[in-house]
Design an enzyme around this catalytic site. Structure first.
Site, PDB file in Angstrom:
ATOM      1  N   TYR A 109       8.244  28.382 -14.725  1.00  0.00           N
ATOM      2  CA  TYR A 109       9.121  28.036 -16.130  1.00  0.00           C
ATOM      3  C   TYR A 109       8.897  26.619 -15.891  1.00  0.00           C
ATOM      4  O   TYR A 109       9.281  26.194 -15.053  1.00  0.00           O
ATOM      5  CB  TYR A 109      10.915  28.868 -16.131  1.00  0.00           C
ATOM      6  CG  TYR A 109      11.523  28.186 -16.049  1.00  0.00           C
ATOM      7  CD1 TYR A 109      12.614  28.218 -17.240  1.00  0.00           C
ATOM      8  CD2 TYR A 109      11.999  26.533 -16.121  1.00  0.00           C
ATOM      9  CE1 TYR A 109      13.087  28.376 -17.855  1.00  0.00           C
ATOM     10  CE2 TYR A 109      12.681  26.199 -16.451  1.00  0.00           C
ATOM     11  CZ  TYR A 109      13.739  26.749 -17.885  1.00  0.00           C
ATOM     12  OH  TYR A 109      14.961  26.524 -18.143  1.00  0.00           O
ATOM     13  N   GLU A 197      11.637  23.074 -23.676  1.00  0.00           N
ATOM     14  CA  GLU A 197      11.727  24.664 -22.843  1.00  0.00           C
ATOM     15  C   GLU A 197      10.761  25.586 -22.498  1.00  0.00           C
ATOM     16  O   GLU A 197       9.939  25.813 -24.274  1.00  0.00           O
ATOM     17  CB  GLU A 197      13.120  25.709 -22.418  1.00  0.00           C
ATOM     18  CG  GLU A 197      12.689  26.873 -21.573  1.00  0.00           C
ATOM     19  CD  GLU A 197      14.123  27.602 -21.714  1.00  0.00           C
ATOM     20  OE1 GLU A 197      14.542  27.681 -20.829  1.00  0.00           O
ATOM     21  OE2 GLU A 197      13.460  28.132 -22.442  1.00  0.00           O
TER      22      GLU A 197
END
Ligand code: GDP
Ligand code: MN
Length: 390
Positions: A109, A197
């Site tokens: 992530y 993101e």
């Protein structure tokens, strides 16, 4: 403003952030054609909507043939995709991204977010990618690293090394990962993003590092200097009432309550929402008509507010400064008449020409209650609506 994954990946390519080969398609035929141009035989068919969690909702399918692409695209296109971010009504899928499948060894992530509290950028990483980052933050906070980057100083090599190490990137992929992070930071700053993101950021079996997903939110106040990005706007993904309000430069945000609010000034609008909640009701919207509102924008604001089916009563809370109370009253009376308003109205006005405003309201055949204070106004309007079940 939000954009689609395929658009985010276009921007990633411009910034030399590695992404798998992919093409956008609007029909099943186009999907097959796109796949023919890509490296097979495995492909991923991905629903394009402005929401995450598509994988779990059935909007991401890995297939191993061109027939598989046709079938998956046929299933996903036109579906009402429900994820934890769309609400129960879901979102209609109009396009799919056809992507070369990656040989995934691990999912990570990575995000960069504007941190308003510290007035800098925060790079957030976790070696546990592909899942809900909120869940990681709650259950295993030690698996999440935040590195603050001062916008004037910029991202430093030691910060990149720290992030890459925490992500657990194998030695062979470290250089590529480091470049990717530096480039993502550059993109974030140059394009005035409020967040970027990559979830998941993947390491392949061959130790290549790729952005497998991409999400970018832009600061809408900076879009005037990014005309090319403004072209990415997909108004079908926006709330229809918010879209309508944006045409008249009204700061309107739809919420889930039943008290419609018409207020001037963002601070007063926030205060009004707070006090409505304090008296046990729920605001249906945030609305700041602005200091320079004229009768026409009051009328538009009123119309948009009343088109929300959940609204059972309206509270008008105006501090007359540049926006005079008499002008407000004229706008409200005209709009209520035109729209044949049926629901109760509570009005609180203070400031410039308040007496004249009250005369106009009293002289009309509009039914409304007047309140002197915010407390009185909120109490009155809360008593007029069904109380939420506690
Ligand atoms: P999201 O669910 O909306 O966040 O969509 P993602 O693009 O993140 O995809 C969800 C999941 O699908 C990823 O976490 C991967 O596990 C899987 N996935 C996506 N692309 C590929 C791929 O190319 N190959 C494989 N094997 N899995 C993939
Ligand atoms: Mn994702």
């Amino acid at each position: 403003m939000k954009i689609h994954e395929y658009q985010a990946k276009e921007l990633f390519r411009n910034y030399a952030i590695p992404v798998p080969g992919s093409q956008i398609a609007f029909t099943a035929d186009e999907a097959v054609k796109a796949a023919e141009d890509l490296k097979g035989p495995k492909y991923v068919v991905k629903a394009q909507i402005h929401a995450g969690g598509r994988g779990k909702g059935g909007g991401v399918k890995v297939v191993d043939s061109l027939d598989g692409v046709r079938e998956a695209a046929g299933q996903i296109l036109g579906m009402q995709l429900v994820t934890h971010q769309t609400g129960p009504e879901g979102k209609k899928v109009k396009s799919v991204l056809i992507e070369e499948a990656s040989n995934i060894a691990s999912e990570k992530y990575l995000s960069i977010i504007l941190d308003r509290a510290t007035a800098d950028m925060v790079i957030m990483v976790s070696p546990d990618g592909g899942m809900d980052i909120e869940e990681v933050a709650e259950k295993t906070p030690e698996r999440l690293l935040k590195v603050h980057v001062h916008p004037t100083v910029g991202i430093q090599p030691f910060q990149i090394r720290k992030v890459v190490k925490f992500l657990g990137i194998p030695k062979e992929g470290m250089k590529e990962a480091g470049k990717l992070i530096a480039n993502l930071y550059k993109l974030n700053m140059e394009l005035d993003c409020s967040m970027v993101e990559i979830n998941p950021l993947v390491v392949t079996a061959e130790n290549r590092v790729f952005a497998l997903d991409g999400k970018i939110n832009f600061d809408s106040n900076a879009l005037y200097r990014h005309k090319d990005i403004l072209a990415f706007r997909d108004t079908d993904e926006e709330d229809p009432l918010e879209l309508e309000a944006s045409k008249y430069d009204l700061n309107y945000i739809k919420l889930d309550g039943n008290v419609g609010c018409l207020v001037n000034g963002a601070g007063l609008a926030m205060g009004t929402m707070d006090i409505i909640k304090f008296y046990g009701a729920e605001p249906a919207n945030f609305l700041d008509v602005g200091g320079g509102a004229d009768a026409e924008s009051i009328e538009n604001a009123f119309r948009i507010l009343l088109s929300d089916k959940n609204v059972e009563a309206v509270l008008i809370n105006i501090f007359g400064g540049i926006l005079r109370c008499d002008l407000l009253a004229e706008g409200v009376v005209a709009a209520a008449k035109k729209l044949d308003m049926k629901i109760p109205l509570v009005i609180r006005m203070k400031g410039t020409n308040v007496e004249k405003g009250k005369e106009i309201l009293a002289g009309s055949d509009l039914e409304f209650a007047v309140a002197e204070t915010m407390k009185e106004a909120a109490e009155k309007v809360a008593n007029l609506v069904k109380q939420p079940v506690a």
